[in-house]
Design a protein around this motif. Structure first.
Motif, short mmCIF file in Angstrom:
data_model
loop_
_atom_site.label_atom_id
_atom_site.label_comp_id
_atom_site.label_asym_id
_atom_site.label_seq_id
_atom_site.Cartn_x
_atom_site.Cartn_y
_atom_site.Cartn_z
N GLY A 50 21.75 32.75 21.04
CA GLY A 50 21.04 34.01 20.89
C GLY A 50 20.47 34.43 22.24
O GLY A 50 19.93 33.60 22.98
N ILE A 51 20.59 35.74 22.56
CA ILE A 51 20.21 36.23 23.89
C ILE A 51 19.13 37.30 23.74
O ILE A 51 19.26 38.21 22.92
CB ILE A 51 21.42 36.81 24.64
CG1 ILE A 51 22.57 35.80 24.69
CG2 ILE A 51 21.03 37.26 26.04
CD1 ILE A 51 23.88 36.40 25.19
N ALA A 52 18.08 37.16 24.56
CA ALA A 52 17.04 38.20 24.68
C ALA A 52 16.76 38.40 26.16
O ALA A 52 16.75 37.43 26.93
CB ALA A 52 15.77 37.81 23.95
N LEU A 53 16.57 39.67 26.57
CA LEU A 53 16.38 40.00 27.98
C LEU A 53 14.96 40.50 28.22
O LEU A 53 14.41 41.24 27.40
CB LEU A 53 17.38 41.06 28.42
CG LEU A 53 18.87 40.67 28.31
CD1 LEU A 53 19.74 41.85 28.71
CD2 LEU A 53 19.18 39.47 29.17
N CYS A 54 14.41 40.07 29.32
CA CYS A 54 13.09 40.55 29.76
C CYS A 54 13.27 41.30 31.08
O CYS A 54 13.93 40.80 31.99
CB CYS A 54 12.13 39.36 29.96
SG CYS A 54 10.47 39.82 30.49
N PRO A 55 12.78 42.53 31.18
CA PRO A 55 11.84 43.22 30.28
C PRO A 55 12.50 44.18 29.30
O PRO A 55 11.80 44.94 28.66
CB PRO A 55 10.97 43.96 31.26
CG PRO A 55 11.89 44.33 32.37
CD PRO A 55 12.87 43.21 32.49
N GLN A 56 13.84 44.21 29.20
CA GLN A 56 14.51 45.20 28.35
C GLN A 56 14.04 45.11 26.91
O GLN A 56 13.73 46.13 26.27
CB GLN A 56 16.04 45.03 28.41
CG GLN A 56 16.67 45.44 29.72
CD GLN A 56 16.77 44.28 30.70
OE1 GLN A 56 15.87 43.45 30.74
NE2 GLN A 56 17.85 44.24 31.47
N HIS A 57 14.00 43.89 26.37
CA HIS A 57 13.63 43.75 24.97
C HIS A 57 12.12 43.63 24.78
O HIS A 57 11.55 44.24 23.87
CB HIS A 57 14.33 42.53 24.38
CG HIS A 57 15.82 42.69 24.30
ND1 HIS A 57 16.70 41.65 24.52
CD2 HIS A 57 16.59 43.78 24.05
CE1 HIS A 57 17.95 42.08 24.39
NE2 HIS A 57 17.90 43.39 24.10
N ASP A 58 11.45 42.85 25.62
CA ASP A 58 10.00 42.71 25.53
C ASP A 58 9.51 41.89 26.71
O ASP A 58 10.32 41.28 27.42
CB ASP A 58 9.57 42.03 24.21
CG ASP A 58 8.20 42.51 23.72
OD1 ASP A 58 7.24 42.38 24.50
OD2 ASP A 58 8.11 43.03 22.59
N THR A 59 8.18 41.87 26.90
CA THR A 59 7.60 41.06 27.97
C THR A 59 6.60 40.03 27.42
O THR A 59 5.96 39.33 28.20
CB THR A 59 6.87 41.95 29.00
OG1 THR A 59 5.87 42.72 28.32
CG2 THR A 59 7.85 42.87 29.71
N ASP A 60 6.48 39.96 26.10
CA ASP A 60 5.63 38.95 25.49
C ASP A 60 6.45 37.68 25.26
O ASP A 60 7.54 37.75 24.67
CB ASP A 60 5.05 39.45 24.17
CG ASP A 60 4.19 38.40 23.50
OD1 ASP A 60 3.09 38.12 24.02
OD2 ASP A 60 4.63 37.85 22.48
N PRO A 61 5.99 36.52 25.70
CA PRO A 61 6.82 35.32 25.61
C PRO A 61 7.19 34.93 24.19
O PRO A 61 8.35 34.60 23.92
CB PRO A 61 5.96 34.24 26.29
CG PRO A 61 4.56 34.79 26.30
CD PRO A 61 4.71 36.26 26.38
N MET A 62 6.23 34.98 23.27
CA MET A 62 6.53 34.57 21.91
C MET A 62 7.45 35.58 21.21
O MET A 62 8.31 35.21 20.42
CB MET A 62 5.23 34.41 21.12
CG MET A 62 4.35 33.25 21.60
SD MET A 62 5.18 31.63 21.44
CE MET A 62 5.71 31.34 23.15
N THR A 63 7.26 36.85 21.52
CA THR A 63 8.16 37.86 20.95
C THR A 63 9.57 37.68 21.45
O THR A 63 10.54 37.76 20.67
CB THR A 63 7.65 39.26 21.30
OG1 THR A 63 6.30 39.41 20.81
CG2 THR A 63 8.52 40.33 20.67
N LEU A 64 9.72 37.42 22.73
CA LEU A 64 11.05 37.17 23.29
C LEU A 64 11.70 35.96 22.63
O LEU A 64 12.90 35.98 22.31
CB LEU A 64 10.94 36.94 24.80
CG LEU A 64 10.91 38.17 25.70
CD1 LEU A 64 10.65 37.76 27.13
CD2 LEU A 64 12.22 38.96 25.60
N LEU A 65 10.92 34.92 22.41
CA LEU A 65 11.47 33.71 21.79
C LEU A 65 11.91 34.00 20.37
O LEU A 65 12.99 33.53 19.93
CB LEU A 65 10.42 32.60 21.83
CG LEU A 65 10.91 31.20 21.45
CD1 LEU A 65 12.03 30.74 22.38
CD2 LEU A 65 9.76 30.20 21.49
#
Length: 820
Positions: A490-505
């Motif tokens: 699973g892939i999440a990008l910072c800051p495109q998707h979010d900058t909160d660590p737990m939200t990104l996880l």
């Protein structure tokens, strides 16, 4: 309290200062003692000089008095006059002595001359002299008596004595007349005061002579007045005889200059003591600075630096100061070295997965927080990948955890190889160094995470994910076993998707589950598509927090016994005040708790509080039992029986007070295991009830074997049974079937009096529904039991339709629609 706030330098300086002040006070005391001792010595010297001089002058007076007597004894006229007892001649000759050398030269001051016979009878006396003595008066009778008592050779010796007659001092000397064969005696009386006057000249000090009566016989002009006597030193000599004091002789010395000299000496001693104290304080502080304070300050700074930066543990502190501080520094260096090794070990244990030697979840979370902070502050992008192995559970369950652990080690080695060999060609080494190192960690079980700081777009992130997938495609060899293990990324990008660590996880985790479902190997987080999933995750988080924080509530719906029309039991129904809603529908969050694995703690929360409430009701005299719903998952808990027993004992609840409800479908999902667990609960004395009977597929063969005491007809058959003949047939058949199996029957969904009368006519044992009562909060149940017509103390009137409808309407107005 004050000493605790002082520094070592201040406390030691204060101590030395106090000691210096004590020394100064001692010097002052010593100076005063020295002054007093000096004055005493001076006074003693003056007394001794006065005594010696007085003794010399009195001896001189005796000599001159004796010489006078001897000269008269050798006078032929005096001898002839004495021999013929010529009183007039004797008196005339003695009067002549008052005008001779002794008196005119003021050598001695004659006061009287008297001649006695051998028996000391007065023969003749001078008419000159003191008027005090008069005629025929004996000035010193004691001396005369002493001379009379003498015998033998002692009678030819001279005798002298000081005496007082008529408050006047006299010196008397008795001289024998006639040589070796005395014929009589001559007594010479003189004034001793005149003979003592040379003391003033000889000693150079003012003189004062005082009679015993206090009358001053003589006082020098230089004698100080009374107001100046504080600056004088007085020495006294008292002349006495056997009868008492005769004359008081005193000399005076002006000690003003001496006192001044002594004061200067005392001030000098004080100055020296003060300077010595200052020097001692300065030297002590200097020594303290060199031997203690400077090394201690270095030790303190080292401790502070280590506390602020644990990486400085193990730095060697230079040895300095006295022996004790050097030993302390050595011990500190040894302890610092040990703490450094321990810190490294604990840090490695805290942030490293012991099996794979990869960073663990804690390290990963910390690094993720640092990366998101850097992304917000310096606009540095990165990609977050969450990876979960496919088919790993099958290997672990089939071949055991040992093989599973070896497999995880090989997986971690390949993942690290991807970062080192595949994603870092030498041409990109500088870029990797610029954005700091990447990290790959084991998050738990067969789940891994990776943070790639140099990735800023979707294509690069997908490329990295594909490389990880390709690394897992090669088979794994463990002994003679060969495994094909895939991975979902699973892939999440910072800051495109979010900058909160737990939200990104969470986003990466959602994408990973999406990849597993789609069987594509990887998935990129999509905000729109995964919105519901995020809401579900938030809901699960809130529910877990509600259970842990004890903010759920229990409501109780009364169940009546149709034969007695009294409340026999209440069903415990959990309620949750979800944010922005008055109550979360129970069906929703109970189903969600089963899906996310929270049904076990949720059920235990209900059991704990329901038993506590039941114990309280019984202690108040309300013999109301409680019915609690179970999930099939509870029956698979290893310690569920122990938990029930422990809770019963904790709240001192009788097992017969508790009824456990489990749905028909839950029982039939694993009837064998359900039979085993329910049998143990039933043997303990708890009642077992089959809930929602008729809504699922039932096996009568299993049903008759189960230790069931009651079945509850689902409300879907009860609500319309008055108008739907099929529902009525099903209810009648269920009641007959249950009674034939010696089971009791309870009906749910009773919302009007007609349904209640019909159930009673069909022989139903118990009923519950909105017509009887809505679910009541814990605080409202006892008042309801005390006032309701269904309560234990009153018998209701089901035939009174108007009263029943009124009660039903009141219940609807007072309670919102709710269900279990």
């Amino acid at each position: 309290m004050l000493m605790r706030r002082l520094t070592m330098r201040a406390s030691l300086g204060l101590t030395i200062l106090v000691m210096g002040l004590l020394g100064l006070a001692l010097a002052l005391m010593t100076g005063e003692i020295y002054r007093q001792q000096t004055l005493e010595n001076q006074r003693a010297a003056m007394v001794e000089m006065l005594r010696l001089k007085t003794h010399d002058l009195l001896n001189n007076l005796e000599v001159k008095s004796r010489d006078l007597g001897l000269s008269m004894q050798h006078d032929a006229k005096f001898q002839r006059a004495f021999d013929i007892n010529d009183v007039k001649t004797l008196s005339r000759l003695m009067d002549n002595q008052f005008h001779q050398y002794f008196e005119t030269a003021s050598v001695i001051k004659l006061e009287k001359l008297q001649v006695f016979d051998l028996n000391f009878r007065l023969i003749a006396e001078s008419s000159e002299g003191s008027l005090v003595l008069g005629v025929d008066k004996i000035a010193c009778p004691a001396l005369i008596e002493q001379a009379r008592q003498r015998q033998g050779p002692a009678r030819i010796q001279t005798l002298s004595q000081l005496c007082v007659f008529e408050s006047e001092p006299f010196h008397a000397m008795i001289i024998p007349l006639g040589g070796l064969r005395p014929k009589g005696y001559l007594q010479v009386l003189t004034d001793p005061s005149l003979s003592l006057l040379p003391i003033e000249t000889a000693l150079g000090m003012p003189l004062k002579l005082t009679l015993p009566s206090g009358v001053q016989r003589y006082k020098s002009k230089a004698w100080l007045p009374p107001e100046s006597m504080a600056q004088a030193l007085v020495a006294e000599q008292i002349l006495t005889n056997a009868s008492g004091q005769v004359l008081h002789v005193a000399i005076l010395d002006d000690i003003h200059s001496l006192t001044k000299k002594l004061a200067m000496t005392r001030y000098l001693i004080m100055l020296i003591a003060f300077l010595v104290t200052l020097m001692a304080v300065g030297v002590a502080l200097w020594v303290l600075q060199r031997t203690a304070l400077r090394p201690l300050r270095a030790l303190r700074e080292q401790l502070r630096s280590v506390r602020m930066d644990q990486t400085r543990l193990g730095e060697v502190l230079p040895l300095a100061g006295n022996v004790e501080l050097r030993e302390l520094s050595q011990d500190f260096n040894a302890l610092s070295s040990e703490l450094r090794d321990l810190h490294r070990t604990l840090e490695r244990m805290a942030y490293t997965d012991m099996l794979t030697e990869l960073p663990n979840r804690s390290h990963f979370h910390k690094y993720l927080q640092d990366r998101t902070l850097a992304s917000r502050q310096r606009q540095i992008p990165f990609a977050l990948l969450v990876m979960d192995l496919d088919r790993f559970k099958e290997v672990n369950d089939t071949l055991g955890h040992d093989i599973g652990d070896q497999l995880l080690k090989q997986v971690s080695t390949r993942l690290k190889g991807v970062l080192r060999d595949e994603l870092f060609p030498h041409s990109r080494a500088q870029a990797a160094e610029k954005y700091q190192d990447e990290i790959i960690a084991r998050l738990g079980g067969d789940e891994f995470g990776a943070i790639l700081p140099w990735i800023s777009d979707t294509e690069a992130a997908i490329d990295a994910a594909q490389k990880f997938i390709q690394a897992m495609e090669q088979p794994f060899l463990i002994g003679l076993n060969r495994f094909n293990i895939g991975v979902s990324v699973g892939i999440a990008l910072c800051p495109q998707h979010d900058t909160d660590p737990m939200t990104l996880l969470r986003q990466a985790d959602i994408a990973m589950y999406q990849a597993k479902q789609n069987k594509r190997g990887y998935a990129l987080f999509d905000n729109v598509r995964d919105h519901d999933r995020l809401l579900q995750l938030n809901f699960e988080r809130d529910l877990r927090q509600a259970i842990d924080s004890n903010i759920l509530e229990l409501h109780y719906q009364p169940i009546i016994d149709l034969r007695s029309s009294r409340v026999s039991c209440v069903e415990a129904l959990v309620r949750w005040h979800y944010p922005d809603q008055e109550f979360m529908p129970p069906d929703k969050f109970i189903h969600s708790s089963e899906q996310c694995g929270l049904i076990q703690p949720l059920t235990r929360w209900v059991i704990e509080h329901a038993m506590a409430h039941c114990a309280h009701w019984h202690s108040m005299g309300f013999n109301v039992n409680v019915s609690i719903n179970l999930s099939v998952m509870n029956l698979h808990e290893m310690d569920f029986i122990e938990f029930i027993v422990g809770t019963l004992n904790k709240w001192k609840v009788e097992p017969t007070w508790i009824s456990l409800e489990i749905t028909e479908s839950a029982v039939m999902s694993d009837p064998g295991h359900a039979l085993e667990v329910l049998s143990q609960l039933n043997e303990m004395g708890l009642s077992i009830s089959i809930d929602d009977f008729g809504t699922g597929y039932s096996s009568l063969a299993y049903l008759k074997r189960l230790p069931v005491d009651e079945i509850k007809i689902d409300k879907s058959f009860v609500l319309d049974m008055e108008h739907d003949k099929n529902d009525a047939v099903i209810v009648r058949s269920t009641i007959d079937l249950a009674h034939n199996m010696s089971l009791q029957v309870a009906a749910e969904g009773v919302e009007n009096p007609a349904t209640l009368r019909l159930l009673s006519a069909l022989g139903c044992d118990k009923a519950q529904g909105f017509f009887i009562s809505y679910p009541l909060a814990y605080d409202d149940l006892i008042p309801w039991l005390e006032t309701s017509t269904w309560s234990i103390n009153q018998r209701p009137s089901p035939t009174n339709s108007r009263a029943s409808k009124s009660r039903s309407g009141a219940a609807r107005r007072s309670r919102p629609a709710a269900s279990r």
